[in-house]
Design an enzyme around this catalytic site. Structure first.
Site, PDB file in Angstrom:
ATOM      1  N   GLU A 134      -5.555   6.618  -9.703  1.00 52.03           N
ATOM      2  CA  GLU A 134      -4.856   6.356  -8.443  1.00 52.03           C
ATOM      3  C   GLU A 134      -3.950   5.143  -8.610  1.00 52.03           C
ATOM      4  O   GLU A 134      -4.419   4.011  -8.659  1.00 52.03           O
ATOM      5  CB  GLU A 134      -5.837   6.167  -7.284  1.00 52.03           C
ATOM      6  CG  GLU A 134      -7.129   5.431  -7.613  1.00 52.03           C
ATOM      7  CD  GLU A 134      -7.839   4.902  -6.377  1.00 52.03           C
ATOM      8  OE1 GLU A 134      -7.553   5.373  -5.273  1.00 52.03           O
ATOM      9  OE2 GLU A 134      -8.665   3.996  -6.531  1.00 52.03           O
ATOM     10  N   HIS A 168     -13.405   2.990  -6.352  1.00 51.13           N
ATOM     11  CA  HIS A 168     -12.156   3.288  -5.645  1.00 51.13           C
ATOM     12  C   HIS A 168     -11.372   1.995  -5.426  1.00 51.13           C
ATOM     13  O   HIS A 168     -11.958   0.929  -5.260  1.00 51.13           O
ATOM     14  CB  HIS A 168     -12.472   3.954  -4.299  1.00 51.13           C
ATOM     15  CG  HIS A 168     -11.258   4.508  -3.624  1.00 51.13           C
ATOM     16  ND1 HIS A 168     -10.417   3.733  -2.864  1.00 51.13           N
ATOM     17  CD2 HIS A 168     -10.735   5.765  -3.607  1.00 51.13           C
ATOM     18  CE1 HIS A 168      -9.429   4.488  -2.404  1.00 51.13           C
ATOM     19  NE2 HIS A 168      -9.597   5.714  -2.841  1.00 51.13           N
TER      20      HIS A 168
END
Length: 248
Positions: free
Chosen positions: A166, A94
């Protein structure tokens, strides 16, 4: 036809009690979902959340893990610990892990390989910063992340894993990726996978979008052919909001 997957990344939010209340409220709201539904609470909440979702269509993921089996890694969690609990998915790489904890494409690759050894499905994150987007090197950055992060895997493994795109520049900056930008970039990621593992694998792999996904944005995003779901942050902390996204 790829089955959509919508995952809620709770980040560092919710106590055990709050986590149980959230999934309890969520269960009836998403029971008829046509997509795969995943919640990713903190480590301490995993056992209670796993217990609460038993018998429902909600799967549970962890937010990270270490690539070693065990050892002197204070504060870390080993993959076999997650496997034994019954965790199904694990978020790897992430942007916050990369930014604050020096996660690299190489460590992402080690974690992905180790996740498969322990029957965990990796949700592998990739994305470019504002400087990289404005410098027109988005494709170069993403290609590097995917080529290293997904190297030396079997085709069967790559088909199973999930990629989450993302755009870091669209998180908390007031800037947002248009549906067209998201679709186009995810399409590019798919071409990188195709170059590495072939068309059949690229057609099967699920690629989520994760850039400030909200109940009001999901329908248009999911209408795009390349987008196979969402990795949801803040909106996953309220049952009503997350259910609205899941039931797009």
């Amino acid at each position: 036809m790829r089955t959509a997957i919508i995952a809620g990344n709770w980040k560092m939010n919710k106590t055990v009690k709050e986590a149980v209340e959230l999934v309890k409220e969520l269960k009836p709201l998403v029971k008829d979902a046509k997509c795969d539904v995943v919640v990713c609470p903190t480590y301490v909440c995993l056992p209670a959340v796993l217990e609460e979702v038993k018998g429902s269509n909600i799967k549970v993921g962890a937010q990270n893990m270490h690539f070693e089996e065990s050892g002197a890694y204070t504060g870390e969690i080993a993959p076999k610990m997650l496997e034994e609990l019954g965790v199904h998915y694990v978020i790897i790489g992430h942007s916050e892990r990369r930014q604050y904890f020096n996660e690299t494409d190489e460590t992402v690759n080690k974690k992905v390989k180790k996740a498969f050894e322990h029957n965990l499905i990796p949700i592998v994150c990739c994305g470019e910063s504002l400087e990289e987007r404005e410098g027109n090197i988005t494709e170069k950055v993403l290609e590097g992340q995917i080529k290293v992060g997904l190297k030396e895997l079997s085709k069967e493994q790559v088909e199973k894993l999930v990629i989450a795109y993302e755009p870091i520049w669209a998180i908390g900056t007031g800037k947002t990726a248009t549906d067209e930008q998201a679709n186009e970039t995810i399409g590019y990621i798919r071409t990188v996978v195709k170059a590495m593992y072939g068309e059949s694998v690229a057609d099967k792999i699920r690629i989520q979008y994760g850039g400030s996904v909200k109940p009001g944005t999901i329908k248009a995003q999911m209408a795009k052919e390349e987008i196979d779901g969402a990795l949801v942050g803040g909106a996953s902390l309220k049952a009503e909001d997350f259910a609205a996204i899941v039931n797009y």
